[in-house]
Design a protein around this motif. Structure first.
Motif, PDB file in Angstrom:
ATOM      1  N   LEU A 359     113.871 -27.608 -27.270  1.00 14.70           N
ATOM      2  CA  LEU A 359     112.890 -27.999 -26.261  1.00 14.70           C
ATOM      3  C   LEU A 359     112.137 -29.273 -26.627  1.00 14.70           C
ATOM      4  CD1 LEU A 359     111.601 -24.487 -25.197  1.00 14.70           C
ATOM      5  CD2 LEU A 359     112.760 -26.156 -23.755  1.00 14.70           C
ATOM      6  N   ARG A 360     112.199 -29.689 -27.867  1.00 19.46           N
ATOM      7  CA  ARG A 360     111.604 -30.985 -28.218  1.00 19.46           C
ATOM      8  C   ARG A 360     112.331 -32.115 -27.504  1.00 19.46           C
ATOM      9  NH1 ARG A 360     109.476 -34.772 -28.072  1.00 19.46           N
ATOM     10  NH2 ARG A 360     108.192 -35.940 -29.557  1.00 19.46           N
ATOM     11  N   SER A 361     113.567 -31.893 -27.135  1.00 17.91           N
ATOM     12  CA  SER A 361     114.340 -32.924 -26.436  1.00 17.91           C
ATOM     13  C   SER A 361     113.914 -33.100 -24.988  1.00 17.91           C
ATOM     14  CB  SER A 361     115.830 -32.561 -26.464  1.00 17.91           C
ATOM     15  OG  SER A 361     116.092 -31.445 -25.613  1.00 17.91           O
ATOM     16  N   ALA A 362     113.204 -32.114 -24.424  1.00 19.39           N
ATOM     17  CA  ALA A 362     112.934 -32.128 -22.985  1.00 19.39           C
ATOM     18  C   ALA A 362     112.170 -33.366 -22.547  1.00 19.39           C
ATOM     19  CB  ALA A 362     112.177 -30.856 -22.596  1.00 19.39           C
ATOM     20  N   SER A 363     111.162 -33.768 -23.305  1.00 25.31           N
ATOM     21  CA  SER A 363     110.370 -34.935 -22.908  1.00 25.31           C
ATOM     22  C   SER A 363     111.125 -36.241 -23.120  1.00 25.31           C
ATOM     23  CB  SER A 363     109.056 -34.974 -23.680  1.00 25.31           C
ATOM     24  OG  SER A 363     109.293 -35.132 -25.062  1.00 25.31           O
ATOM     25  N   LEU A 364     112.211 -36.199 -23.906  1.00 31.98           N
ATOM     26  CA  LEU A 364     113.007 -37.393 -24.176  1.00 31.98           C
ATOM     27  C   LEU A 364     114.175 -37.538 -23.201  1.00 31.98           C
ATOM     28  CD1 LEU A 364     113.249 -36.992 -28.062  1.00 31.98           C
ATOM     29  CD2 LEU A 364     111.553 -38.303 -26.768  1.00 31.98           C
ATOM     30  N   ASN A 365     114.550 -36.448 -22.575  1.00 33.54           N
ATOM     31  CA  ASN A 365     115.684 -36.436 -21.654  1.00 33.54           C
ATOM     32  C   ASN A 365     115.239 -37.088 -20.349  1.00 33.54           C
ATOM     33  OD1 ASN A 365     118.364 -35.760 -21.475  1.00 33.54           O
ATOM     34  ND2 ASN A 365     117.999 -33.777 -20.534  1.00 33.54           N
ATOM     35  N   TYR A 366     115.481 -38.359 -20.202  1.00 34.27           N
ATOM     36  CA  TYR A 366     114.845 -39.246 -19.226  1.00 34.27           C
ATOM     37  C   TYR A 366     113.339 -39.222 -19.493  1.00 34.27           C
ATOM     38  CZ  TYR A 366     114.772 -42.309 -15.228  1.00 34.27           C
ATOM     39  OH  TYR A 366     114.641 -43.416 -14.439  1.00 34.27           O
ATOM     40  N   ALA A 367     112.874 -40.222 -20.219  1.00 34.72           N
ATOM     41  CA  ALA A 367     111.574 -40.204 -20.879  1.00 34.72           C
ATOM     42  C   ALA A 367     110.423 -39.921 -19.916  1.00 34.72           C
ATOM     43  CB  ALA A 367     111.343 -41.538 -21.583  1.00 34.72           C
ATOM     44  N   ASP A 368     109.534 -39.025 -20.348  1.00 38.46           N
ATOM     45  CA  ASP A 368     108.361 -38.679 -19.548  1.00 38.46           C
ATOM     46  C   ASP A 368     107.512 -39.912 -19.225  1.00 38.46           C
ATOM     47  OD1 ASP A 368     109.131 -36.072 -19.591  1.00 38.46           O
ATOM     48  OD2 ASP A 368     107.554 -35.376 -20.935  1.00 38.46           O
ATOM     49  N   ASP A 369     107.368 -40.830 -20.176  1.00 32.45           N
ATOM     50  CA  ASP A 369     106.532 -42.014 -19.947  1.00 32.45           C
ATOM     51  C   ASP A 369     107.014 -42.799 -18.736  1.00 32.45           C
ATOM     52  OD1 ASP A 369     105.012 -41.353 -22.107  1.00 32.45           O
ATOM     53  OD2 ASP A 369     105.854 -42.865 -23.456  1.00 32.45           O
ATOM     54  N   ARG A 370     108.328 -42.932 -18.587  1.00 33.54           N
ATOM     55  CA  ARG A 370     108.881 -43.675 -17.456  1.00 33.54           C
ATOM     56  C   ARG A 370     108.536 -42.986 -16.137  1.00 33.54           C
ATOM     57  NH1 ARG A 370     113.962 -43.697 -18.990  1.00 33.54           N
ATOM     58  NH2 ARG A 370     113.655 -45.553 -20.254  1.00 33.54           N
ATOM     59  N   LEU A 372     106.002 -40.875 -15.604  1.00 41.67           N
ATOM     60  CA  LEU A 372     104.565 -40.937 -15.377  1.00 41.67           C
ATOM     61  C   LEU A 372     104.151 -42.293 -14.811  1.00 41.67           C
ATOM     62  CD1 LEU A 372     103.344 -39.084 -18.586  1.00 41.67           C
ATOM     63  CD2 LEU A 372     103.056 -38.305 -16.219  1.00 41.67           C
ATOM     64  N   THR A 373     104.762 -43.359 -15.308  1.00 39.78           N
ATOM     65  CA  THR A 373     104.491 -44.685 -14.767  1.00 39.78           C
ATOM     66  C   THR A 373     104.876 -44.767 -13.297  1.00 39.78           C
ATOM     67  OG1 THR A 373     104.843 -45.688 -16.938  1.00 39.78           O
ATOM     68  CG2 THR A 373     104.970 -47.142 -15.038  1.00 39.78           C
ATOM     69  N   SER A 374     106.043 -44.209 -12.979  1.00 36.91           N
ATOM     70  CA  SER A 374     106.501 -44.187 -11.586  1.00 36.91           C
ATOM     71  C   SER A 374     105.556 -43.366 -10.714  1.00 36.91           C
ATOM     72  CB  SER A 374     107.918 -43.613 -11.518  1.00 36.91           C
ATOM     73  OG  SER A 374     108.330 -43.436 -10.179  1.00 36.91           O
ATOM     74  N   THR A 375     105.151 -42.206 -11.214  1.00 36.13           N
ATOM     75  CA  THR A 375     104.250 -41.346 -10.447  1.00 36.13           C
ATOM     76  C   THR A 375     102.908 -42.021 -10.206  1.00 36.13           C
ATOM     77  OG1 THR A 375     105.303 -39.335 -11.272  1.00 36.13           O
ATOM     78  CG2 THR A 375     103.048 -39.123 -10.459  1.00 36.13           C
ATOM     79  N   GLY A 376     102.412 -42.731 -11.197  1.00 33.23           N
ATOM     80  CA  GLY A 376     101.160 -43.451 -11.019  1.00 33.23           C
ATOM     81  C   GLY A 376     101.248 -44.490  -9.916  1.00 33.23           C
ATOM     82  N   ALA A 377     102.356 -45.222  -9.889  1.00 35.04           N
ATOM     83  CA  ALA A 377     102.541 -46.231  -8.842  1.00 35.04           C
ATOM     84  C   ALA A 377     102.691 -45.581  -7.467  1.00 35.04           C
ATOM     85  CB  ALA A 377     103.764 -47.084  -9.165  1.00 35.04           C
ATOM     86  N   LEU A 378     103.428 -44.477  -7.405  1.00 41.30           N
ATOM     87  CA  LEU A 378     103.618 -43.783  -6.130  1.00 41.30           C
ATOM     88  C   LEU A 378     102.320 -43.173  -5.617  1.00 41.30           C
ATOM     89  CD1 LEU A 378     106.996 -41.966  -6.897  1.00 41.30           C
ATOM     90  CD2 LEU A 378     106.668 -43.795  -5.210  1.00 41.30           C
TER      91      LEU A 378
END
Length: 388
Positions: A359-370, A372-378
């Motif tokens: 489960l440590r891989s979950a946040s890296l599997n298509y990075a959460d930061d990317r 979150l940035t998209s969600t902020g813009a939307l």
């Protein structure tokens, strides 16, 4: 999930449980589990009945993925990503391609791998580097892919390519290729902290396919990604992560109720009760949001509406990030509650340590930061703040 599908899943689970530890230990692809899924017809869960499949929907996908992940997260992810690719074919393949590939998927003859990663683009799904080259009636492809889940074992591939040498970086085509249409060379190994059985090696890929093996419109991969590959991926991944954490929690609770429980854990303790409650709360929140967003996507599809709406994209991004964070936090708390011997040791029968690494891989599997940035813009565009 129908009674028939539940019976098929039940027949596969003992295989997954039996091989999960060995798959993790040696970072080997879950061949036995995938063979069992094929025998039960579950590779064709999303294939329509007219092509010989089970005719399942996204609700079935989420339920089955979660059940499989309780047995082995690597196997569940491999299967879920295959179903993600299948959905793209069901919705966007030409009639010829659908008739050629979907019955073989339903029969368990084709396991699909996704080829979307590429050096030089930083993991961005909707951009590409290597172009398709037209030679007569054939489209030639030549490209590197640093991460291809199950690529050495796949018998079919969906590959993103720049539509032509003149196309811009975001004008991508999605191409289906049978394994015998490609030359594959292993470029990197896969020796990771968790998710070890997915064997997501790097590949060098070259070959040629007829033009009618483009999935969707030439240069129109964005539509496939928005309407199928992206949302189905988020739903399937979240289900796998939730199923892994839920399975770990069920094992932990059974252990706590048994004579095998460590004498240092007092079930009458308020601290123990609070820790259990917080773990359960995280899992309940992920489960509730997963089912809410699954219902939203299913309803939009049934109404023939696009999934490109700002609020829908925010909900999908939020599902991915929230499920990645909360399921990992839940298993981290389980390790702390079980303690050094039962929770942290690799040879513990609870296998919390393996689930923690997976489960440590979950946040890296298509990075959460990317995301979150998209969600902020939307969010700036969604002035009505349409919450799920």
């Amino acid at each position: 999930m129908s009674t028939d599908t539940s019976a098929r899943v039940a027949a596969v689970l003992p295989v997954l449980h039996a091989h999960a530890g060995e798959i993790d230990e040696h970072a080997t692809f879950p061949t036995a589990g995938l063979d069992a899924l094929a025998r039960q017809g579950l590779l064709g869960l999303l294939v329509p009945a007219e092509h010989g499949g089970l005719g399942g929907d996204l609700t079935d996908l989420v339920a089955v993925a979660a059940d499989l992940a309780a047995g082995c997260m690597s196997t569940a992810l491999v299967w879920a990503m295959h179903c993600q690719q299948t959905d793209s074919l069901v919705r966007f393949a030409t009639p010829w391609l659908a008739g050629h590939v979907l019955p073989r998927i339903a029969a368990g003859e084709v396991y699909l791998a996704s080829v979307t990663t590429e050096p030089g683009k930083g993991g961005h799904l909707l951009t590409g580097v290597a172009p398709l080259e037209r030679t007569g009636d054939l489209l030639r492809l030549d490209r590197d892919a640093p991460v291809v889940t199950g690529g050495l074992h796949a018998t079919g591939f969906l590959i993103t390519m720049r539509a032509s040498d003149e196309a811009t970086a975001n004008q991508l085509s999605l191409v289906y290729a049978d394994r015998d249409q490609l030359d594959l060379t292993r470029a990197t190994d896969w020796d990771t902290l968790g998710m070890r059985g997915t064997e997501s090696v790097g590949l060098r890929i070259s070959g040629a396919v007829p033009a009618h093996q483009v999935v969707g419109e030439p240069g129109g991969f964005r539509t496939v990604a928005v309407e199928s590959m992206g949302p189905v991926g988020h739903l399937a991944w979240a289900a796998c992560w939730l199923g892994t954490a839920r399975g770990a929690f069920a094992d932990l609770v059974s252990w706590l109720r048994s004579d095998r429980r460590s004498r240092s854990i007092d079930l009458s303790s308020d601290l123990v009760a609070e820790r259990l409650a917080r773990i359960r709360m995280d899992l309940e929140l992920v489960s509730g949001y997963l089912h809410r967003v699954t219902g939203e996507i299913t309803a939009l599809r049934a109404a023939g509406e696009s999934l490109s709406g700002t609020d829908t994209q925010i909900h999908l991004n939020t599902l991915k990030v929230t499920s990645a964070e909360l399921t990992f936090r839940a298993v981290d708390r389980m390790v702390g509650l079980a303690g050094l011997t039962a929770g942290y040791r690799r040879d513990s029968p609870l296998a919390l340590e393996r689930r923690f690494r997976d489960l440590r891989s979950a946040s890296l599997n298509y990075a959460d930061d990317r995301l979150l940035t998209s969600t902020g813009a939307l969010t700036v565009l969604d002035r009505a703040v349409r919450l799920a």
